[in-house]
Design a protein around this motif. Structure first.
Motif, PDB file in Angstrom:
ATOM      1  N   GLN A  24       1.004  -1.243  -0.224  1.00 42.59           N
ATOM      2  CA  GLN A  24       0.069   0.378   0.056  1.00 42.59           C
ATOM      3  C   GLN A  24       1.083   0.997   0.097  1.00 42.59           C
ATOM      4  OE1 GLN A  24      -2.216  -0.608   4.103  1.00 42.59           O
ATOM      5  NE2 GLN A  24      -1.757   1.069   4.199  1.00 42.59           N
ATOM      6  N   TYR A  27      -1.216   4.385  -1.308  1.00 42.86           N
ATOM      7  CA  TYR A  27      -1.304   5.091  -0.046  1.00 42.86           C
ATOM      8  C   TYR A  27      -0.835   7.001   0.990  1.00 42.86           C
ATOM      9  CZ  TYR A  27      -5.040   6.184   3.652  1.00 42.86           C
ATOM     10  OH  TYR A  27      -5.695   6.510   4.144  1.00 42.86           O
ATOM     11  N   ASP A  28      -1.593   7.292   0.630  1.00 36.34           N
ATOM     12  CA  ASP A  28      -1.218   8.769   1.257  1.00 36.34           C
ATOM     13  C   ASP A  28      -2.537   8.391   2.588  1.00 36.34           C
ATOM     14  OD1 ASP A  28      -0.387  11.002   2.893  1.00 36.34           O
ATOM     15  OD2 ASP A  28      -1.184  12.146   0.420  1.00 36.34           O
ATOM     16  N   ARG A  29      -2.123   8.680   4.400  1.00 32.78           N
ATOM     17  CA  ARG A  29      -2.047   8.835   5.221  1.00 32.78           C
ATOM     18  C   ARG A  29      -2.632  10.554   4.937  1.00 32.78           C
ATOM     19  NH1 ARG A  29       1.310   5.509   8.711  1.00 32.78           N
ATOM     20  NH2 ARG A  29       3.107   6.719   8.051  1.00 32.78           N
ATOM     21  N   VAL A  36       0.619  11.072  12.708  1.00 29.44           N
ATOM     22  CA  VAL A  36      -0.620   9.930  12.604  1.00 29.44           C
ATOM     23  C   VAL A  36      -0.510   8.964  14.082  1.00 29.44           C
ATOM     24  CG1 VAL A  36      -0.898   7.433  12.377  1.00 29.44           C
ATOM     25  CG2 VAL A  36      -0.565   9.600  10.656  1.00 29.44           C
ATOM     26  N   THR A  82      -9.920   7.505  13.237  1.00 29.59           N
ATOM     27  CA  THR A  82      -8.553   7.262  12.836  1.00 29.59           C
ATOM     28  C   THR A  82      -7.142   8.284  12.609  1.00 29.59           C
ATOM     29  OG1 THR A  82      -8.927   4.724  11.455  1.00 29.59           O
ATOM     30  CG2 THR A  82      -6.765   5.420  10.831  1.00 29.59           C
ATOM     31  N   TYR A  83      -7.978   9.119  10.925  1.00 28.25           N
ATOM     32  CA  TYR A  83      -7.111  10.459  10.407  1.00 28.25           C
ATOM     33  C   TYR A  83      -8.354  11.677  10.630  1.00 28.25           C
ATOM     34  CZ  TYR A  83      -4.116   6.461   8.427  1.00 28.25           C
ATOM     35  OH  TYR A  83      -3.363   5.759   8.978  1.00 28.25           O
ATOM     36  N   LYS A  86      -9.090  13.779   7.805  1.00 26.39           N
ATOM     37  CA  LYS A  86     -10.299  13.597   6.813  1.00 26.39           C
ATOM     38  C   LYS A  86     -11.294  13.377   7.271  1.00 26.39           C
ATOM     39  CE  LYS A  86      -6.910  10.931   4.205  1.00 26.39           C
ATOM     40  NZ  LYS A  86      -6.238  10.177   3.233  1.00 26.39           N
ATOM     41  N   LEU A 104     -10.095   6.314   6.307  1.00 29.12           N
ATOM     42  CA  LEU A 104      -9.236   6.492   5.130  1.00 29.12           C
ATOM     43  C   LEU A 104      -8.525   7.004   4.033  1.00 29.12           C
ATOM     44  CD1 LEU A 104      -7.894   2.114   5.051  1.00 29.12           C
ATOM     45  CD2 LEU A 104      -6.962   4.199   6.804  1.00 29.12           C
ATOM     46  N   GLU A 105     -10.062   7.533   3.494  1.00 36.72           N
ATOM     47  CA  GLU A 105     -10.405   8.469   3.074  1.00 36.72           C
ATOM     48  C   GLU A 105     -11.409   9.250   3.918  1.00 36.72           C
ATOM     49  OE1 GLU A 105     -10.523  10.316   0.182  1.00 36.72           O
ATOM     50  OE2 GLU A 105      -9.407   8.936  -0.801  1.00 36.72           O
TER      51      GLU A 105
END
Length: 197
Positions: A24, A27-29, A36, A82-83, A86, A104-105
């Motif tokens: 992955q 993938y950009d966090r 993070v 999680t983030y 976002k 994640l998105e």
């Protein structure tokens, strides 16, 4: 290949996926790794130890880490993000205990919406037809005035129209139209929502 059988399932066939090839790296966090980890540490300590009615403090923390949080939003101490950078939550919305924003998105919640306890908003999945089990991410959008009742699963890419109601323990894999009362696993609309005058 075994589809249906009354005999015991076979459990020792060769796997069709090769998780050693999982990648992955694309993938950009949205933030560097240290940032993070800092968020996860602060959330694991500050959220659960904050007073139950300290919604302003938890909203302040989320904003400091990039979340867009409207006015008078209620977020319970056991909610998890999680983030947060976002995540967007509109004015006067509520997030219950043990809600998970697996962001994640992007996850966008409208104003005056309720995400009840133990709901799981999941923006990430995997391609089970790909030998490397590739990560897939899609945003979740929940409109204004929506009630997602307790213990619901919202899948990647789902949009829930404004003023819809999602019944308890539903699994939402497809879009739900505006002002629809829906429930089930898989969730589907049953009748329009009407308001008392």
């Amino acid at each position: 290949m075994e589809l249906e059988s009354n005999s015991a399932p076979i459990v020792d066939d060769q796997p069709w996926v090769n998780l050693s090839q999982y990648d992955q790296s694309w993938y950009d966090r949205g933030r560097p790794g240290w940032y993070v980890l800092l968020w996860w540490l602060i959330q694991s300590v500050a959220f659960p130890l904050s007073l139950h009615n300290a919604n302003g403090f938890r909203c302040w923390l989320l904003r400091r880490f990039g979340a867009t949080i409207g006015k008078k939003v209620i977020i319970r101490p056991t909610a998890r993000f999680t983030y947060p950078w976002k995540v967007s939550i509109g004015d006067y919305s509520w997030v219950g205990d043990d809600v998970v924003f697996y962001s994640l998105e992007a996850i966008k919640i409208g104003s005056h919406s309720v995400i009840s306890q133990k709901c799981y908003l999941c923006t990430g999945s995997h391609d089970f037809q790909d030998q490397t089990f590739n990560l897939m991410v899609k945003p979740i959008i929940i409109g204004n005035g929506v009630w997602v009742a307790t213990d619901c699963f919202i899948a990647p890419g789902v949009k829930i129209g404004s003023n819809a109601v999602i019944g308890a323990r539903s699994s939402v894999f497809k879009d739900i139209t505006v002002a629809m009362v829906a429930w089930g696993s898989p969730c589907k609309g049953h009748y329009p929502r009407n308001m008392n005058s």
